[in-house]
Design a protein around this motif. Structure first.
Motif, PDB file in Angstrom:
ATOM      1  N   GLY A 344       0.824  -1.208   0.000  1.00  0.00           N
ATOM      2  CA  GLY A 344       0.000   0.000   0.000  1.00  0.00           C
ATOM      3  C   GLY A 344       0.854   1.253   0.000  1.00  0.00           C
ATOM      4  O   GLY A 344       0.567   2.220  -0.718  1.00  0.00           O
ATOM      5  N   ILE A 345       1.926   1.231   0.782  1.00  0.00           N
ATOM      6  CA  ILE A 345       2.852   2.364   0.827  1.00  0.00           C
ATOM      7  C   ILE A 345       3.594   2.497  -0.497  1.00  0.00           C
ATOM      8  O   ILE A 345       3.790   3.607  -1.015  1.00  0.00           O
ATOM      9  CB  ILE A 345       3.842   2.191   1.994  1.00  0.00           C
ATOM     10  N   ILE A 346       4.017   1.368  -1.070  1.00  0.00           N
ATOM     11  CA  ILE A 346       4.696   1.389  -2.366  1.00  0.00           C
ATOM     12  C   ILE A 346       3.782   2.007  -3.429  1.00  0.00           C
ATOM     13  O   ILE A 346       4.217   2.787  -4.277  1.00  0.00           O
ATOM     14  CB  ILE A 346       5.126  -0.034  -2.779  1.00  0.00           C
ATOM     15  N   GLY A 347       2.490   1.675  -3.383  1.00  0.00           N
ATOM     16  CA  GLY A 347       1.535   2.238  -4.342  1.00  0.00           C
ATOM     17  C   GLY A 347       1.412   3.745  -4.219  1.00  0.00           C
ATOM     18  O   GLY A 347       1.338   4.458  -5.227  1.00  0.00           O
ATOM     19  N   TRP A 383       3.674 -10.274  -4.696  1.00  0.00           N
ATOM     20  CA  TRP A 383       3.894  -9.908  -6.099  1.00  0.00           C
ATOM     21  C   TRP A 383       2.607  -9.454  -6.778  1.00  0.00           C
ATOM     22  O   TRP A 383       2.624  -8.506  -7.576  1.00  0.00           O
ATOM     23  CB  TRP A 383       4.510 -11.093  -6.845  1.00  0.00           C
ATOM     24  N   GLN A 384       1.499 -10.104  -6.486  1.00  0.00           N
ATOM     25  CA  GLN A 384       0.235  -9.686  -7.085  1.00  0.00           C
ATOM     26  C   GLN A 384      -0.187  -8.313  -6.579  1.00  0.00           C
ATOM     27  O   GLN A 384      -0.657  -7.471  -7.351  1.00  0.00           O
ATOM     28  CB  GLN A 384      -0.851 -10.726  -6.807  1.00  0.00           C
ATOM     29  N   LEU A 385      -0.025  -8.080  -5.281  1.00  0.00           N
ATOM     30  CA  LEU A 385      -0.348  -6.763  -4.732  1.00  0.00           C
ATOM     31  C   LEU A 385       0.571  -5.687  -5.293  1.00  0.00           C
ATOM     32  O   LEU A 385       0.153  -4.553  -5.518  1.00  0.00           O
ATOM     33  CB  LEU A 385      -0.235  -6.786  -3.211  1.00  0.00           C
ATOM     34  N   LEU A 386       1.831  -6.040  -5.520  1.00  0.00           N
ATOM     35  CA  LEU A 386       2.775  -5.089  -6.106  1.00  0.00           C
ATOM     36  C   LEU A 386       2.305  -4.674  -7.501  1.00  0.00           C
ATOM     37  O   LEU A 386       2.356  -3.487  -7.859  1.00  0.00           O
ATOM     38  CB  LEU A 386       4.172  -5.706  -6.174  1.00  0.00           C
ATOM     39  N   ALA A 387       1.845  -5.648  -8.308  1.00  0.00           N
ATOM     40  CA  ALA A 387       1.334  -5.337  -9.647  1.00  0.00           C
ATOM     41  C   ALA A 387       0.134  -4.398  -9.558  1.00  0.00           C
ATOM     42  O   ALA A 387       0.034  -3.419 -10.311  1.00  0.00           O
ATOM     43  CB  ALA A 387       0.937  -6.628 -10.369  1.00  0.00           C
ATOM     44  N   TYR A 388      -0.771  -4.676  -8.613  1.00  0.00           N
ATOM     45  CA  TYR A 388      -1.967  -3.836  -8.456  1.00  0.00           C
ATOM     46  C   TYR A 388      -1.612  -2.449  -7.933  1.00  0.00           C
ATOM     47  O   TYR A 388      -2.003  -1.425  -8.502  1.00  0.00           O
ATOM     48  CB  TYR A 388      -2.958  -4.514  -7.505  1.00  0.00           C
ATOM     49  N   CYS A 389      -0.870  -2.405  -6.815  1.00  0.00           N
ATOM     50  CA  CYS A 389      -0.602  -1.129  -6.145  1.00  0.00           C
ATOM     51  C   CYS A 389       0.252  -0.186  -6.987  1.00  0.00           C
ATOM     52  O   CYS A 389      -0.019   1.015  -7.060  1.00  0.00           O
ATOM     53  CB  CYS A 389       0.068  -1.378  -4.794  1.00  0.00           C
ATOM     54  N   ALA A 390       1.288  -0.723  -7.634  1.00  0.00           N
ATOM     55  CA  ALA A 390       2.160   0.132  -8.452  1.00  0.00           C
ATOM     56  C   ALA A 390       1.413   0.670  -9.674  1.00  0.00           C
ATOM     57  O   ALA A 390       1.652   1.797 -10.113  1.00  0.00           O
ATOM     58  CB  ALA A 390       3.387  -0.654  -8.889  1.00  0.00           C
ATOM     59  N   GLY A 391       0.510  -0.136 -10.239  1.00  0.00           N
ATOM     60  CA  GLY A 391      -0.246   0.301 -11.413  1.00  0.00           C
ATOM     61  C   GLY A 391      -1.337   1.290 -11.077  1.00  0.00           C
ATOM     62  O   GLY A 391      -1.421   2.381 -11.645  1.00  0.00           O
ATOM     63  N   VAL A 392      -2.190   0.935 -10.109  1.00  0.00           N
ATOM     64  CA  VAL A 392      -3.333   1.775  -9.746  1.00  0.00           C
ATOM     65  C   VAL A 392      -2.892   2.991  -8.934  1.00  0.00           C
ATOM     66  O   VAL A 392      -3.430   4.089  -9.093  1.00  0.00           O
ATOM     67  CB  VAL A 392      -4.376   0.946  -8.959  1.00  0.00           C
ATOM     68  N   GLY A 393      -1.894   2.821  -8.059  1.00  0.00           N
ATOM     69  CA  GLY A 393      -1.443   3.922  -7.214  1.00  0.00           C
ATOM     70  C   GLY A 393      -0.912   5.102  -7.995  1.00  0.00           C
ATOM     71  O   GLY A 393      -0.981   6.247  -7.532  1.00  0.00           O
ATOM     72  N   GLY A 394      -0.394   4.847  -9.202  1.00  0.00           N
ATOM     73  CA  GLY A 394       0.129   5.934 -10.021  1.00  0.00           C
ATOM     74  C   GLY A 394      -0.909   6.951 -10.439  1.00  0.00           C
ATOM     75  O   GLY A 394      -0.576   8.061 -10.872  1.00  0.00           O
ATOM     76  N   SER A 395      -2.203   6.616 -10.300  1.00  0.00           N
ATOM     77  CA  SER A 395      -3.280   7.539 -10.693  1.00  0.00           C
ATOM     78  C   SER A 395      -3.539   8.617  -9.647  1.00  0.00           C
ATOM     79  O   SER A 395      -4.258   9.575  -9.923  1.00  0.00           O
ATOM     80  CB  SER A 395      -4.579   6.762 -10.924  1.00  0.00           C
TER      81      SER A 395
END
Length: 445
Positions: A344-347, A383-395
């Protein structure tokens, strides 16, 4: 941490800061990334023996050359994949393959257009990539909406939908592509387990934004018109399905042949290139030269490719000097192994700094577990959360993703307007998606 390591980290951080402040410095981030890459590797060579004490002094330089070639090989797989995908999309777009998008979105209802645009962007970005999809959708938006305030709302939703759609597909976002090529997530894993959280992260902001739009458009609005093309409708449809269908086939090709993903992209590009050359055979030379693949290659954004090369190779230095491993251990200890909180923080960080080096760093910070079902195993929670958080968090911020930056430039959206009107909406959807993923893991998987 040794003095030399401190210097390497300092060069990386200064370069990172310059990349984040590209709009202020007016220096292309690709140039900074390349300088950062060479600077970090050069500093490593000042005293290479300090990082490889187990090796004889006369073989350290040779070992580092092999290490660089290894990292370059990993980066090249991602870069060739991106170049091939960008070329395929350019071929389809330049030959009228996306005309159907304009026809599909036509409606006089403001809210209907919002939902059509949201879902069209969401699914297109999963097949193409979020950057290209954003460009295509903004060009369509300009022909459909004349009121600037309303158009900004639609443009913001394009950013959200593009990033959310790219997160659940192995070929939809650069960060997910990196994780997929690395082998820490699989096609089946991200499609089945990340799809619903990504959809939720798009739908909730769309619902909130829909309250800002009421009524119908003026009948005099400039509705889209089909672009003139030397190809027939049938030929354009063939080009579209070969391109888009080919991109969807790439994960299948990887599963069947066990070849790297970029080989599948090259296969699709070769087929599409051949077909368009055949179609051009019976058309006038003056009309076709500008749209032949050999000429379209000059339109590929090589500065983006150079940026990824510089970033990936600079991150590789941090891996070699053990900085990333130390950071990973520190985060895990600080948050007691709570991967939901860590990701969550990474996102959130991915909305402030570029998510490409962030994900590249995480890939080297944490080792892949061989224990099935472990959080760090292939398709594990981390790894799955990383894919989600890094992608969606960028918005969350308009500068937090490639899609946001390009829409910001095309529609002249200010950082302040987006921060005030959109950021909190994205954050609500982002948290809802994480909660949805937690429920999936608790009840289904």
């Amino acid at each position: 941490m040794s003095t030399l390591t401190v210097f390497i980290v300092a060069v990386f951080c200064i370069g990172y800061l310059c990349i984040a402040l590209e709009s202020v410095t007016k220096v292309n981030k690709a140039a900074i990334a390349l300088l950062m890459c060479v600077g970090c590797w050069t500093l490593l060579m000042v005293a290479p023996g300090a990082y490889y004490p187990e090796l004889p002094a006369d073989s350290v330089v040779h070992h580092i050359s092999e290490v660089i070639e290894h990292h370059l090989g990993d980066a090249a797989g991602t870069l060739f994949f991106l170049m091939g995908a960008m070329t395929i999309v350019e071929i389809v777009d330049s030959n009228g393959g996306f005309n159907f998008v304009r026809d599909t979105l036509k409606t006089s209802s403001k809210r209907k257009l919002l939902w059509r645009m949201a879902f069209m962007t969401f699914f297109l970005s999963a097949i193409l990539d979020n950057l290209t999809t954003s460009i295509v959708m903004v060009m369509v938006l300009r022909k459909l909406v004349q009121n600037r305030e309303e158009r900004l709302i639609y443009a913001a939703l394009i950013i959200i939908s593009a990033n959310s759609g790219g997160a659940f597909s192995p070929i939809g976002d650069v960060t997910t592509i990196m994780l997929w090529i690395k082998g820490v997530v699989t096609t089946q894993g991200v499609l089945t387990e990340i799809f619903v959280p990504s959809l939720v992260s798009m739908v909730i902001p769309a619902v909130i934004l829909s309250f800002s739009l009421k009524g119908r458009f003026d009948k005099s609005q400039n509705l889209p018109k089909s672009e003139v093309s030397q190809f027939s409708k049938t030929q354009r449809n063939i080009i579209f399905w070969l391109g888009v269908g080919g991109l969807m086939f790439v994960p299948v090709f990887k599963t069947l042949t066990h070849l790297p993903p970029f080989m599948g992209i090259l296969l699709v590009l070769g087929v599409l290139w051949t077909v368009t050359e055949v179609f051009h055979y019976n058309t006038a030379e003056d009309d076709t030269m500008a749209k032949r693949v050999s000429d379209l290659l000059s339109r590929i954004d090589l500065s983006t490719i150079m940026f990824f090369l510089g970033i990936l190779m600079a991150v590789a230095v941090l891996q070699e000097v053990q900085v990333l491993a130390a950071m990973g251990t520190g985060l895990t200890e600080a948050f007691s192994g709570n991967y939901y909180l860590i990701n969550g923080i990474i996102g959130v960080l991915s909305s402030i700094v570029d998510n490409v080096p962030l994900v590249a760093g995480c890939m080297h910070m944490y080792p892949v577990s061989e224990v099935a079902g472990d959080a760090m195993a292939v398709d594990g929670i981390f790894w799955q959360l990383l894919a989600y958080c890094a992608g969606v968090g960028g918005s969350m911020l308009i500068i937090g993703s490639a899609a946001g930056v390009v829409v910001m430039g095309l529609e002249k959206i200010t950082f302040g307007w987006y921060l005030k009107r959109i950021t909190w909406i994205v954050f609500v959807g982002y948290l809802a998606g994480i909660g949805c993923y937690w429920l999936e893991k608790a009840l289904l998987f």
